[in-house]
Design an enzyme around this catalytic site. Structure first.
Site, short mmCIF file in Angstrom:
data_model
loop_
_atom_site.label_atom_id
_atom_site.label_comp_id
_atom_site.label_asym_id
_atom_site.label_seq_id
_atom_site.Cartn_x
_atom_site.Cartn_y
_atom_site.Cartn_z
N SER A 72 0.86 -1.19 0.00
CA SER A 72 0.00 0.00 0.00
C SER A 72 0.89 1.23 0.00
O SER A 72 2.12 1.12 0.09
CB SER A 72 -0.90 0.01 1.24
OG SER A 72 -0.12 -0.04 2.41
N LYS A 73 0.30 2.38 -0.11
CA LYS A 73 1.06 3.63 0.01
C LYS A 73 0.08 4.74 0.33
O LYS A 73 -1.10 4.63 -0.02
CB LYS A 73 1.78 3.95 -1.32
CG LYS A 73 2.98 4.84 -1.15
CD LYS A 73 4.19 4.06 -0.67
CE LYS A 73 5.43 4.89 -0.57
NZ LYS A 73 6.63 4.07 -0.39
N GLY A 74 0.57 5.78 0.98
CA GLY A 74 -0.30 6.91 1.29
C GLY A 74 0.41 8.21 1.06
O GLY A 74 1.62 8.24 0.81
#
Ligand code: NAD
Length: 400
Positions: A101-103
Site C-alpha cells: 500500500s502507500k499513502g
C-alpha cells in the site's frame, strides 16, 4: 506513460516470461482499494486549510497492507497507486508476510510549522479510521515523513502496531535506521562473486549521502571495499585511490556538503554516474539513469538503493551492455523488512536486540537474493525480471 502504467509495464514484462495467468495479472493491475480524504487543518494564523490525503491498498493476499506515507506537493493518486503496486512486489520479494500500500498528502511540509504538521498528521489518521490498523494496513515513513510523524499516528490511533518507523521509545525497532543500507549490503555480498567476473573491479561509486547512501558507504569501508566517489545534492567527490569514509562523514557534518573534501576532486552528479567503477549505487533520486546516459554507464553492476533510479528504456540498454542491475525491489527491501520486524515485535509485545534484528535481516536478504538469482538463471533474464517473477509466483501461490 504514467508512473502507474510504468509499474504495470514492469509486471507484464516479467509475467510474459514466466507464464503467469491473465486472471492474476488482471487483479494486480488494479489496487484493491483507493481512498481519498480531505483533511481540514486549523493553521497557526487561525485560518482553515483543507489538504488532500490518499491511501491506496494495492494487494493483501500475503498479509496486511504495508507502505509508507509521503508528504509532497506532487503527491497525486496516480503516483500513490504506482508506489503501492511496487510495495506489493517488494514485500513479496523480501519474503515477508505483508502486502502493498502507500499513502500521501499533497503538501509542501516545509511551509508548515511543527504544530500544523502534527494537526495534519493526526487529521490524516482520523480520516483513515477503519482504513488503517495493525491487522489491516500499516503505514511507515516515506519522503518528508519521519519517526516523529509515525509517533503522532500511533498516538492518535492508540496502538503502536498501526505504524512502523517509530522512535525506539514509542515502540520502534532496533536497527530500523540502518536497515535499508544494511539489507542492500547483504544482497550485494551474497551476489558479489556471481556479479563480478573480475574481483579487482570492486570499486564503488555512490550517488546520495543521506540515510541510505551514507550508511552504505560506511558498510563498504568497514568491509574494506574501496569507495571511490560519493555525491549529494551539491555535487560529488572522487578519488580513484578510495575515499576515507569516516573523515568524509565528519566533513559532511561540519560543512553540510561532501564537496571540497581533502585529497579528492570535485565532480558533478552526472560525472559520478559515468565513472569507471565496479558498482554504481544510486541512493538519491528516481530516474537518474535514463535513455540519454545509459550507454555511457561504465559500472559493471548497478545496485539500486534508491527507488526507481533506472528508467525502463535505460534498463534495456544496460542489459544489452551486460551491466547487471540489482533492482530496487530487492536491493532496498531491507527497510520494509525491518519495518515488518517492528510490527511483529509490537504485536507480540517484544523488543528484540540489535543483533537479533541484524541476524534475521541477513537471513531474509540472503534468501531473497538467492531466489531472485535462481529466477534470473531459469528464465535467462535480468535480475529485475527475476525479482518480479519471484514476487508473482509468491503472490499467485498466496492467492491459491
Ligand atoms: P535522504 O533524504 O536521507 O538522502 C538523500 C540524499 O540524496 C541526500 O544526500 C541528498 O543530498 C541527495 N540528493 C538530493 N538531490 C540530489 C541530486 N540531485 N543529486 C544527487 N544527490 C542528491 O533519503 P534516503 O532515505 O537516503 O533515501 C534515498 C533513496 O533511497 C530514495 O529513493 C528512497 O526512496 C530510497 N529508499 C530509502 C529507504 C530508507 O529506509 N531510507 C528505504 C527504501 C528506499
Amino acid at each position: 506513460m504514467s508512473v502507474h502504467e510504468n509499474a504495470l509495464n514492469q509486471i507484464y514484462r516479467a509475467a510474459s516470461l514466466a507464464g503467469i495467468s491473465q486472471d492474476v495479472l488482471d487483479i494486480l493491475s488494479i489496487p484493491m482499494r483507493e481512498v481519498r480524504v480531505s483533511i481540514p487543518v486549523k493553521m497557526d494564523n487561525g485560518e482553515q486549510r483543507i489538504f488532500e490525503g490518499f491511501r491506496v491498498q494495492h494487494n493483501n493476499w500475503r498479509g496486511p497492507y504495508k507502505g509508507g506515507i509521503r508528504y509532497h506537493n506532487n503527491v497525486d493518486l496516480d503516483e500513490v497507486k504506482a508506489l503501492a503496486t511496487w510495495m506489493t512486489f517488494k514485500t513479496a520479494v523480501a519474503g515477508i508476510p505483508m502486502g502493498g500500500s502507500k499513502g500521501g498528502v499533497t503538501v509542501n511540509p516545509k511551509e508548515l510549522s511543527e504544530g500544523e504538521l502534527e494537526r495534519l498528521t493526526r487529521g490524516w489518521t482520523r480520516a483513515m479510521h477503519g482504513v488503517i490498523g495493525p491487522e489491516i494496513d500499516v503505514p511507515a515513513p516515506d519522503v518528508n515523513t519521519t519517526p516523529r510523524e509515525m509517533a503522532w499516528i500511533a498516538d492518535e490511533f492508540g496502538h503502536p502496531a498501526v505504524v512502523t518507523g517509530k522512535p525506539i521509545e514509542a515502540g520502534g525497532s532496533e536497527g530500523r535506521g540502518v536497515a535499508t543500507a544494511t539489507g542492500g549490503y547483504y544482497v550485494f555480498d551474497k551476489l558479489r562473486d556471481r556479479l563480478f567476473v573480475d574481483p579487482e573491479m570492486g570499486t564503488i561509486a555512490i550517488q546520495g549521502f543521506g540515510n541510505a547512501g551514507r550508511i552504505f558507504a560506511g558498510l563498504c569501508a568497514r568491509h574494506e571495499l574501496k569507495v571511490i566517489a560519493v555525491s549529494d545534492s551539491s555535487g560529488g567527490v572522487y578519488n580513484p585511490e578510495g575515499l576515507d569514509i569516516t573523515a568524509l562523514q565528519n566533513h559532511k557534518d561540519s560543512t553540510h556538503s561532501v564537496l571540497d573534501f581533502e585529497g579528492a576532486e570535485n565532480i558533478t552528479n552526472e560525472q559520478l554516474l559515468e565513472l569507471e567503477c565496479g558498482v554504481l549505487v544510486p541512493a538519491a533520486l528516481e530516474n537518474v539513469i535514463t535513455e540519454e546516459n545509459a550507454a555511457r554507464i561504465k559500472a559493471k553492476v548497478v545496485l539500486e538503493l534508491a527507488n526507481g533510479p533506472t528508467t525502463p528504456e535505460a534498463d534495456d540498454i544496460l542489459f544489452e551492455k551486460g551491466v547487471q542491475v540489482v533492482p530496487d525491489v530487492l536491493a532496498n527491501s531491507g527497510g520494509v523488512t525491518v519495518s515488518y520486524f517492528e510490527w511483529d515485535q509490537n504485536m507480540k509485545g517484544e523488543h528484540w536486540s540489535e543483533e537479533d534484528v541484524d541476524a534475521k535481516l541477513k537471513e531474509l536478504m540472503h534468501g531473497a537474493a538467492e531466489e531472485v538469482w535462481a529466477r534470473k538463471l531459469k528464465y535467462s533474464t535480468d535480475l529485475r525480471r527475476g525479482a518480479f517473477i519471484l514476487a508473482l509466483e509468491r503472490l499467485d501461490s498466496a492467492r491459491r
